[in-house]
Scaffold this active site. Structure first.
Site, PDB file in Angstrom:
ATOM      1  N   ASP A  98       0.905  -0.775   0.496  1.00  0.00           N
ATOM      2  CA  ASP A  98       0.183  -0.008  -0.288  1.00  0.00           C
ATOM      3  C   ASP A  98       0.687   1.461   0.044  1.00  0.00           C
ATOM      4  O   ASP A  98       1.847   1.358   0.392  1.00  0.00           O
ATOM      5  CB  ASP A  98      -0.231   0.400   1.476  1.00  0.00           C
ATOM      6  N   HIS A 154       5.229  -7.137  -0.062  1.00  0.00           N
ATOM      7  CA  HIS A 154       4.220  -8.484  -1.016  1.00  0.00           C
ATOM      8  C   HIS A 154       5.281  -8.971  -2.280  1.00  0.00           C
ATOM      9  O   HIS A 154       5.551  -7.662  -3.065  1.00  0.00           O
ATOM     10  CB  HIS A 154       3.213  -8.412  -1.123  1.00  0.00           C
ATOM     11  N   SER A 256       7.672   3.701   5.692  1.00  0.00           N
ATOM     12  CA  SER A 256       8.694   4.334   4.698  1.00  0.00           C
ATOM     13  C   SER A 256       8.423   4.164   3.209  1.00  0.00           C
ATOM     14  O   SER A 256       7.262   4.585   2.701  1.00  0.00           O
ATOM     15  CB  SER A 256      10.076   3.619   5.052  1.00  0.00           C
TER      16      SER A 256
END
Length: 302
Positions: A98, A154, A256
């Site tokens: 995200d 991922h 981050s």
């Protein structure tokens, strides 16, 4: 809500924002947050998350669990099954996390943008001339994770991890204010250069998770150590780990950045630009001719 609105107005003042998030003992605060966030006490956890909500649009409705034993437990939360559909097109690289999309597009030779008007040379980020040449005139996407976002990342495609280079560094904030003011910020911060190759001998793809202030560590599932500012192991870490598209590779312990690099021939998927939100699993990069990724190029990682 009035308190949150007031805090938002204060932190939106660039000079004050930069002072509060950068002109502080960054490494010390980062180590403190690493320890504090792991305190397993229900009262501390509840109060910490409540304070966090004052500064961020934290949404826990998709979290797999409803109670958290610590703030760290909340930072690294997993999501409910099916919360992030994975783009199944084999010609597409999906977003590993995200994020808010930052600087992105075609690499100018071997220079990329940190922010508008602020280029930096790839060699300063990656540290390996051969790897830099792999991505000459290729494509890149900067993915900035806000502190309230899902922090796990991922695999963007079926791939094999081949090597990790850990580069110790500073912990500057990576928000837009700091990116405009600190030259070559990503090249100064702690980071891991993760070299991967798409399945069946396909193209090389490199992911660069960049840590920042309050980011206590980067966890990579195929390594049995945490990568953080106190890490004293080898910088060059050979690896061999296979991941299916969408499979979890690791996590940050705060918010981050991840920078994704692809060789020449890849391009941003339609509709994506600087400032666009994106969710893990959504289409990120693809070949314009939609050739299956396993058949793109035969570039070597050295």
């Amino acid at each position: 809500m009035k308190i949150k609105s007031l805090l938002s107005r204060i932190t939106n003042q660039e000079d004050l924002n930069f002072l509060l998030t950068n002109r502080v003992p960054r490494a010390l605060l980062t180590r403190f947050m690493g320890k504090f966030s792991k305190i397993e006490n229900p009262v501390v956890a509840k109060l910490s998350i409540a304070v966090w909500r004052l500064f961020a649009d934290l949404d826990l409705s998709e979290a797999r669990q409803t109670r958290f034993k610590s703030m760290h437990d909340c930072f690294t939360r997993q999501l409910k099954d099916g919360a992030r559909p994975i783009d199944t097109n084999p010609a597409v690289l999906s977003s590993p996390c995200d994020a808010i999309i930052g600087a992105c597009g075609q690499i100018d030779g071997t220079d990329v943008l940190q922010a508008k008007g602020a280029p930096y040379p790839l060699i300063d980020l990656l540290g390996d001339p051969a790897l830099v040449e792999t991505y000459r005139d290729g494509s890149y996407v900067t993915l900035r994770l806000k502190s309230s976002m899902y922090h796990r990342f991922h695999a963007p495609a079926d791939l094999r991890v081949e090597h990790v280079t850990y580069i110790s560094g500073d912990t500057w904030n990576v928000n837009p204010v700091a990116l405009k003011r600190v030259e070559k910020l990503y090249c100064k911060n702690e980071r891991a250069v993760i070299r991967t190759r798409l399945a069946n001998g396909g193209a090389p793809i490199t992911l660069v998770p960049v840590a920042a202030i309050l980011v206590a560590s980067i966890r990579l599932h195929w390594l049995d150590v945490l990568l953080h500012i106190r890490y004293r192991g080898p910088n060059e870490i050979p690896a061999q780990a296979d991941f299916a598209k969408g499979q979890e590779m690791g996590w940050f312990e705060h918010g981050s950045t991840i920078i994704v690099f692809a060789p020449k021939g890849f391009a941003l998927c339609p509709g994506l630009q600087d400032g666009s939100p994106i969710r893990m699993g959504a289409a990120l990069l693809r070949r314009p001719d939609a050739t299956p990724l396993s058949k793109i190029g035969n570039l070597s990682i050295q």
